[in-house]
Design an enzyme around this catalytic site. Structure first.
Site, PDB file in Angstrom:
ATOM      1  N   ASN A  56      34.195  50.271  40.083  1.00 30.85           N
ATOM      2  CA  ASN A  56      33.360  49.083  39.856  1.00 30.85           C
ATOM      3  C   ASN A  56      32.621  48.798  41.166  1.00 30.85           C
ATOM      4  O   ASN A  56      33.213  48.285  42.110  1.00 30.85           O
ATOM      5  CB  ASN A  56      34.270  47.905  39.466  1.00 30.85           C
ATOM      6  CG  ASN A  56      33.507  46.602  39.350  1.00 30.85           C
ATOM      7  OD1 ASN A  56      32.281  46.586  39.348  1.00 30.85           O
ATOM      8  ND2 ASN A  56      34.237  45.504  39.252  1.00 30.85           N
ATOM      9  N   LYS A 116      30.368  46.736  41.704  1.00 28.23           N
ATOM     10  CA  LYS A 116      30.001  45.312  41.811  1.00 28.23           C
ATOM     11  C   LYS A 116      28.558  45.177  42.279  1.00 28.23           C
ATOM     12  O   LYS A 116      27.716  46.034  41.956  1.00 28.23           O
ATOM     13  CB  LYS A 116      30.982  44.578  42.734  1.00 28.23           C
ATOM     14  CG  LYS A 116      32.438  44.804  42.355  1.00 28.23           C
ATOM     15  CD  LYS A 116      33.372  43.852  43.037  1.00 28.23           C
ATOM     16  CE  LYS A 116      34.798  44.268  42.762  1.00 28.23           C
ATOM     17  NZ  LYS A 116      35.759  43.277  43.214  1.00 28.23           N
ATOM     18  N   HIS A 155      35.825  40.687  33.679  1.00 30.14           N
ATOM     19  CA  HIS A 155      36.343  40.802  35.054  1.00 30.14           C
ATOM     20  C   HIS A 155      36.607  39.396  35.586  1.00 30.14           C
ATOM     21  O   HIS A 155      35.883  38.451  35.255  1.00 30.14           O
ATOM     22  CB  HIS A 155      35.305  41.531  35.921  1.00 30.14           C
ATOM     23  CG  HIS A 155      35.842  41.928  37.259  1.00 30.14           C
ATOM     24  ND1 HIS A 155      35.984  41.030  38.285  1.00 30.14           N
ATOM     25  CD2 HIS A 155      36.288  43.122  37.728  1.00 30.14           C
ATOM     26  CE1 HIS A 155      36.499  41.660  39.337  1.00 30.14           C
ATOM     27  NE2 HIS A 155      36.691  42.924  39.021  1.00 30.14           N
ATOM     28  N   GLU A 180      35.952  38.095  38.283  1.00 31.15           N
ATOM     29  CA  GLU A 180      34.803  37.497  38.985  1.00 31.15           C
ATOM     30  C   GLU A 180      33.821  36.896  37.993  1.00 31.15           C
ATOM     31  O   GLU A 180      33.004  36.050  38.370  1.00 31.15           O
ATOM     32  CB  GLU A 180      34.139  38.547  39.899  1.00 31.15           C
ATOM     33  CG  GLU A 180      35.028  38.834  41.106  1.00 31.15           C
ATOM     34  CD  GLU A 180      34.845  40.196  41.728  1.00 31.15           C
ATOM     35  OE1 GLU A 180      33.871  40.898  41.414  1.00 31.15           O
ATOM     36  OE2 GLU A 180      35.722  40.572  42.535  1.00 31.15           O
ATOM     37  N   GLU A 240      44.455  43.347  36.259  1.00 27.09           N
ATOM     38  CA  GLU A 240      44.032  43.108  37.637  1.00 27.09           C
ATOM     39  C   GLU A 240      44.517  41.726  38.076  1.00 27.09           C
ATOM     40  O   GLU A 240      43.871  40.713  37.760  1.00 27.09           O
ATOM     41  CB  GLU A 240      42.506  43.160  37.745  1.00 27.09           C
ATOM     42  CG  GLU A 240      41.903  44.469  37.330  1.00 27.09           C
ATOM     43  CD  GLU A 240      40.536  44.690  37.978  1.00 27.09           C
ATOM     44  OE1 GLU A 240      40.373  45.729  38.622  1.00 27.09           O
ATOM     45  OE2 GLU A 240      39.673  43.815  37.872  1.00 27.09           O
ATOM     46  N   GLY A 275      40.316  42.722  46.050  1.00 27.88           N
ATOM     47  CA  GLY A 275      39.543  42.615  47.280  1.00 27.88           C
ATOM     48  C   GLY A 275      40.294  41.961  48.427  1.00 27.88           C
ATOM     49  O   GLY A 275      39.705  41.589  49.431  1.00 27.88           O
ATOM     50  N   SER A 331      42.937  46.209  44.890  1.00 26.27           N
ATOM     51  CA  SER A 331      43.152  46.851  46.192  1.00 26.27           C
ATOM     52  C   SER A 331      43.798  48.229  46.078  1.00 26.27           C
ATOM     53  O   SER A 331      44.630  48.604  46.910  1.00 26.27           O
ATOM     54  CB  SER A 331      43.966  45.936  47.122  1.00 26.27           C
ATOM     55  OG  SER A 331      43.258  44.736  47.367  1.00 26.27           O
TER      56      SER A 331
HETATM   57  C1  PEP Z   1      37.934  45.117  41.024  1.00 21.43           C
HETATM   58  O1  PEP Z   1      37.003  44.430  41.363  1.00 21.43           O
HETATM   59  O2  PEP Z   1      38.028  45.446  39.836  1.00 21.43           O
HETATM   60  C2  PEP Z   1      38.889  45.534  42.039  1.00 21.43           C
HETATM   61  C3  PEP Z   1      40.038  45.974  41.639  1.00 21.43           C
HETATM   62  O3  PEP Z   1      38.497  45.412  43.357  1.00 21.43           O
HETATM   63  P1  PEP Z   1      39.291  45.960  44.656  1.00 21.43           P
HETATM   64  O4  PEP Z   1      39.701  47.367  44.346  1.00 21.43           O
HETATM   65  O5  PEP Z   1      38.289  45.877  45.755  1.00 21.43           O
HETATM   66  O6  PEP Z   1      40.465  45.069  44.849  1.00 21.43           O
END
Ligand code: PEP
Length: 251
Positions: free
Chosen positions: A11, A13, A99, A101, A169, A175, A213
Site C-alpha cells: 500500500n 498510500k 483502511h 486511515e 491491521e 506506521g 509495521s
Molecule cells: C498499512 O498502511 O496498511 C500499513 C500496514 O502500514 P505500515 O506497514 O507502514 O505500518
C-alpha cells in the site's frame, strides 16, 4: 487442510511522484523476473495518479495492480472520488477498502465500507477489507469484539474467497514501528476465520493478511503463523528490496 497462497500487498498510500513510482515498479518487475516462479502472489496499490503508468510497467508480469479505495457509486457527481469500474478499466484486480486511515481520517463507517465492497465486487474486483482495533480498544480487552463487529458490518452478501481478502491491521501498529505479538496475531486471525463463517460460504479459503509495521526483520515470524496468509505492507513497500525481502520470507 486447505492450502492458501500467501499474498504480499504493498500500500503505497499518498507517496510517489511519477519517476519514483516507475522506478519502484520496474525494480519489482526485475526482481520477480529474475526469481522465476515463486510461491506467493504480489500486489501493489499505488496512488491514483500512478495507477495507469504503474499498470503499464506491470503488464505481462505476475504482479497485480490495486486501488487504495473506491466510491460506492458506479459514476456521478462525487468530486475527487474514483469508482470501482474506473479501477477495473485501468487493469486493477484488487482494491483496498476500509483502511483505518479512511475509517478514522474520513469517518468511514462499516456500512460505507460494505457498500464500497459491494461496488468493488460488481466491478469484478477483489476487495481487501481492512479491520483492526485501536490501542485503547486492545487495552480494554475489546479487540476481538471490535474486529468481529467490523467484519459483521463491512462484508456484504455475495462475498466469497474469490472476491474477498481480509487484512487485520491493529491501528496502533500502522506506521508506528510497533508490531503485534505473535500470540495476539494468531488469536485474532483464528477468530477472524471463525467470524467469517457467518459471512462467506468458504471461510477456510479466504486469505487473511496481517498489516502493521511489517518489515524484513519481522516478516518470517509473522508469515509463519497458522492463519496468516500474507501481509499488507505500508512503509516497507516503498523500498523494492524491503518489499521483496518480505515476500521472500514466504518461500
Ligand atoms: C498499512 O498502511 O496498511 C500499513 C500496514 O502500514 P505500515 O506497514 O507502514 O505500518
Amino acid at each position: 487442510m486447505v492450502l492458501r497462497r500467501k499474498l504480499i500487498a504493498g500500500n503505497w498510500k499518498m507517496n510517489g511522484l511519477y519517476a519514483d513510482g516507475m522506478a519502484l515498479a520496474q525494480e519489482l518487475v526485475g526482481r520477480i523476473t529474475a526469481a522465476g516462479p515463486v510461491g506467493f502472489d504480489l500486489l501493489v496499490c499505488p496512488p491514483a495518479t500512478l495507477l495507469y503508468p504503474v499498470g503499464q510497467v506491470l503488464a505481462g508480469h505476475p504482479i497485480a495492480l490495486g486501488g487504495q479505495d473506491c466510491h460506492a457509486a458506479e459514476k456521478g457527481a462525487h468530486t475527487g472520488d474514483l469508482s470501482a469500474p474506473m479501477l477495473t478499466d485501468l487493469g486493477a484486480r484488487y482494491v483496498i477498502v476500509g483502511h483505518s486511515e479512511r475509517r478514522y481520517d474520513h469517518g468511514e463507517t462499516d456500512g460505507d465500507i460494505a457498500a464500497k465492497v459491494a461496488a468493488a465486487h460488481a466491478a469484478g474486483l477483489v476487495a481487501v477489507v481492512c479491520v483492526g482495533e485501536t490501542l485503547a480498544q486492545r487495552e480494554s480487552g475489546a479487540a476481538l469484539t471490535v474486529v468481529a463487529d467490523q467484519i459483521a458490518g463491512s462484508i456484504p452478501a455475495g462475498s466469497t474467497s474469490h472476491n474477498l481478502v481480509v487484512a487485520y491491521e491493529p491501528v496502533w501498529a500502522i506506521g508506528t514501528g510497533r508490531t503485534a505479538q505473535v500470540a495476539d496475531v494468531a488469536e485474532m486471525h483464528a477468530h477472524i476465520r471463525t467470524v467469517l463463517a457467518a459471512k462467506v460460504p468458504d471461510p477456510e479459503k479466504v486469505q487473511i493478511l496481517y498489516g502493521g509495521s511489517v518489515k524484513p526483520a519481522n516478516a518470517a515470524s509473522l508469515m509463519a503463523i497458522a492463519d496468516v496468509d500474507g501481509a499488507l505492507v505500508g512503509g516497507a513497500s516503498l523500498v523494492a528490496g524491503d518489499f521483496w525481502a518480505i515476500a521472500e520470507s514466504c518461500r
